[in-house]
Design a protein around this motif. Structure first.
Motif, PDB file in Angstrom:
ATOM      1  N   UNK A  45      19.127  45.437  43.252  1.00 39.29           N
ATOM      2  CA  UNK A  45      18.338  46.338  44.095  1.00 39.29           C
ATOM      3  C   UNK A  45      19.047  46.643  45.414  1.00 39.29           C
ATOM      4  N   UNK A  46      19.490  45.612  46.116  1.00 42.87           N
ATOM      5  CA  UNK A  46      20.072  45.795  47.452  1.00 42.87           C
ATOM      6  C   UNK A  46      21.422  46.503  47.406  1.00 42.87           C
ATOM      7  N   UNK A  47      22.298  46.097  46.506  1.00 44.68           N
ATOM      8  CA  UNK A  47      23.612  46.741  46.409  1.00 44.68           C
ATOM      9  C   UNK A  47      23.454  48.138  45.816  1.00 44.68           C
ATOM     10  N   UNK A  48      22.582  48.259  44.820  1.00 39.63           N
ATOM     11  CA  UNK A  48      22.371  49.545  44.171  1.00 39.63           C
ATOM     12  C   UNK A  48      21.818  50.617  45.093  1.00 39.63           C
ATOM     13  N   UNK A  49      21.176  50.206  46.184  1.00 41.95           N
ATOM     14  CA  UNK A  49      20.602  51.157  47.138  1.00 41.95           C
ATOM     15  C   UNK A  49      21.651  51.764  48.070  1.00 41.95           C
ATOM     16  N   UNK A  50      22.852  51.206  48.083  1.00 45.38           N
ATOM     17  CA  UNK A  50      23.897  51.712  48.982  1.00 45.38           C
ATOM     18  C   UNK A  50      24.420  53.062  48.494  1.00 45.38           C
ATOM     19  N   UNK A  51      24.705  53.930  49.440  1.00 46.14           N
ATOM     20  CA  UNK A  51      25.254  55.243  49.119  1.00 46.14           C
ATOM     21  C   UNK A  51      26.601  55.086  48.429  1.00 46.14           C
ATOM     22  N   UNK A  52      26.788  55.807  47.352  1.00 50.45           N
ATOM     23  CA  UNK A  52      28.056  55.783  46.628  1.00 50.45           C
ATOM     24  C   UNK A  52      28.125  54.744  45.530  1.00 50.45           C
ATOM     25  N   UNK A  53      27.136  53.856  45.436  1.00 51.56           N
ATOM     26  CA  UNK A  53      27.135  52.842  44.384  1.00 51.56           C
ATOM     27  C   UNK A  53      26.551  53.462  43.118  1.00 51.56           C
ATOM     28  N   UNK A  54      27.327  53.412  42.035  1.00 48.48           N
ATOM     29  CA  UNK A  54      26.915  53.991  40.765  1.00 48.48           C
ATOM     30  C   UNK A  54      26.254  52.963  39.857  1.00 48.48           C
ATOM     31  N   UNK A  55      26.738  51.704  39.908  1.00 49.88           N
ATOM     32  CA  UNK A  55      26.141  50.655  39.088  1.00 49.88           C
ATOM     33  C   UNK A  55      26.493  49.284  39.658  1.00 49.88           C
ATOM     34  N   UNK A  56      25.669  48.297  39.279  1.00 51.14           N
ATOM     35  CA  UNK A  56      25.858  46.915  39.707  1.00 51.14           C
ATOM     36  C   UNK A  56      25.640  46.030  38.492  1.00 51.14           C
ATOM     37  N   UNK A  57      26.561  45.116  38.249  1.00 44.59           N
ATOM     38  CA  UNK A  57      26.417  44.145  37.168  1.00 44.59           C
ATOM     39  C   UNK A  57      26.581  42.756  37.754  1.00 44.59           C
ATOM     40  N   UNK A  58      25.545  41.920  37.622  1.00 40.77           N
ATOM     41  CA  UNK A  58      25.566  40.568  38.164  1.00 40.77           C
ATOM     42  C   UNK A  58      25.740  39.592  37.014  1.00 40.77           C
ATOM     43  N   UNK A  59      26.752  38.721  37.099  1.00 42.16           N
ATOM     44  CA  UNK A  59      26.991  37.687  36.094  1.00 42.16           C
ATOM     45  C   UNK A  59      26.750  36.334  36.753  1.00 42.16           C
ATOM     46  N   UNK A  60      25.580  35.762  36.492  1.00 41.27           N
ATOM     47  CA  UNK A  60      25.212  34.488  37.115  1.00 41.27           C
ATOM     48  C   UNK A  60      26.142  33.362  36.680  1.00 41.27           C
ATOM     49  N   UNK A  61      26.569  33.377  35.432  1.00 40.64           N
ATOM     50  CA  UNK A  61      27.403  32.309  34.889  1.00 40.64           C
ATOM     51  C   UNK A  61      28.745  32.198  35.607  1.00 40.64           C
ATOM     52  N   UNK A  62      29.370  33.346  35.908  1.00 34.46           N
ATOM     53  CA  UNK A  62      30.674  33.334  36.564  1.00 34.46           C
ATOM     54  C   UNK A  62      30.561  33.433  38.083  1.00 34.46           C
ATOM     55  N   UNK A  63      29.363  33.793  38.574  1.00 40.16           N
ATOM     56  CA  UNK A  63      29.191  33.977  40.015  1.00 40.16           C
ATOM     57  C   UNK A  63      29.864  35.240  40.518  1.00 40.16           C
ATOM     58  N   UNK A  64      29.945  36.244  39.635  1.00 38.80           N
ATOM     59  CA  UNK A  64      30.615  37.486  40.011  1.00 38.80           C
ATOM     60  C   UNK A  64      29.679  38.681  39.912  1.00 38.80           C
ATOM     61  N   UNK A  65      29.929  39.642  40.779  1.00 36.96           N
ATOM     62  CA  UNK A  65      29.174  40.889  40.802  1.00 36.96           C
ATOM     63  C   UNK A  65      30.178  42.030  40.698  1.00 36.96           C
ATOM     64  N   UNK A  66      29.984  42.890  39.712  1.00 37.54           N
ATOM     65  CA  UNK A  66      30.833  44.065  39.549  1.00 37.54           C
ATOM     66  C   UNK A  66      30.093  45.264  40.111  1.00 37.54           C
ATOM     67  N   UNK A  67      30.722  45.921  41.062  1.00 36.11           N
ATOM     68  CA  UNK A  67      30.119  47.085  41.717  1.00 36.11           C
ATOM     69  C   UNK A  67      30.989  48.295  41.392  1.00 36.11           C
ATOM     70  N   UNK A  68      30.366  49.305  40.808  1.00 32.68           N
ATOM     71  CA  UNK A  68      31.074  50.546  40.511  1.00 32.68           C
ATOM     72  C   UNK A  68      30.645  51.577  41.543  1.00 32.68           C
ATOM     73  N   UNK A  69      31.628  52.138  42.225  1.00 33.33           N
ATOM     74  CA  UNK A  69      31.359  53.086  43.301  1.00 33.33           C
ATOM     75  C   UNK A  69      32.037  54.427  43.017  1.00 33.33           C
ATOM     76  N   UNK A  70      31.512  55.464  43.663  1.00 37.27           N
ATOM     77  CA  UNK A  70      32.062  56.807  43.496  1.00 37.27           C
ATOM     78  C   UNK A  70      33.460  56.912  44.101  1.00 37.27           C
ATOM     79  N   UNK A  71      33.725  56.137  45.126  1.00 37.61           N
ATOM     80  CA  UNK A  71      35.038  56.123  45.780  1.00 37.61           C
ATOM     81  C   UNK A  71      35.459  54.682  46.029  1.00 37.61           C
TER      82      UNK A  71
END
Length: 94
Positions: A45-71
């Motif tokens: 919700x919080x990352x996805x609300x940022x301007x330019x963010x196209x998608x957010x994928x949270x992987x709890x097991x690895x502790x990683x968040x993949x953020x896809x942005x327009x730029x």
């Protein structure tokens, strides 16, 4: 003008084939403090609300968040949003 929607589906209800091009820049971040589905939902919700963010994928097991942005992503802004949500962005994943 194309009948296809941004997610690759066809608005006419007929298939136009499989999309092969990925739109945006995917960046993987290490985030500490994520433990459950609530953590995942909060960061989506919080990352996805940022301007330019196209998608957010949270992987709890690895502790990683993949953020896809327009730029190019704004690492400082992302760190602030993650920290304000109660987690710690520790940097980009190697």
């Amino acid at each position: 003008m194309s009948c296809c929607t941004p997610d690759g589906s066809c608005s006419t209800g007929t298939s136009t084939g499989t999309a092969t091009a990925t739109v945006g820049t995917a960046t993987v971040y290490n985030v500490a403090g994520m433990t459950c589905g609530h953590c995942k939902a909060t960061l989506n919700k919080e990352i996805g609300a940022l301007e330019g963010v196209l998608s957010v994928e949270v992987d709890l097991e690895t502790g990683q968040v993949t953020v896809t942005t327009a730029g190019e992503p704004d690492d400082v802004l992302l760190a602030k949003v993650v920290d304000d949500a109660g987690y710690e962005l520790t940097g980009r994943a190697a």
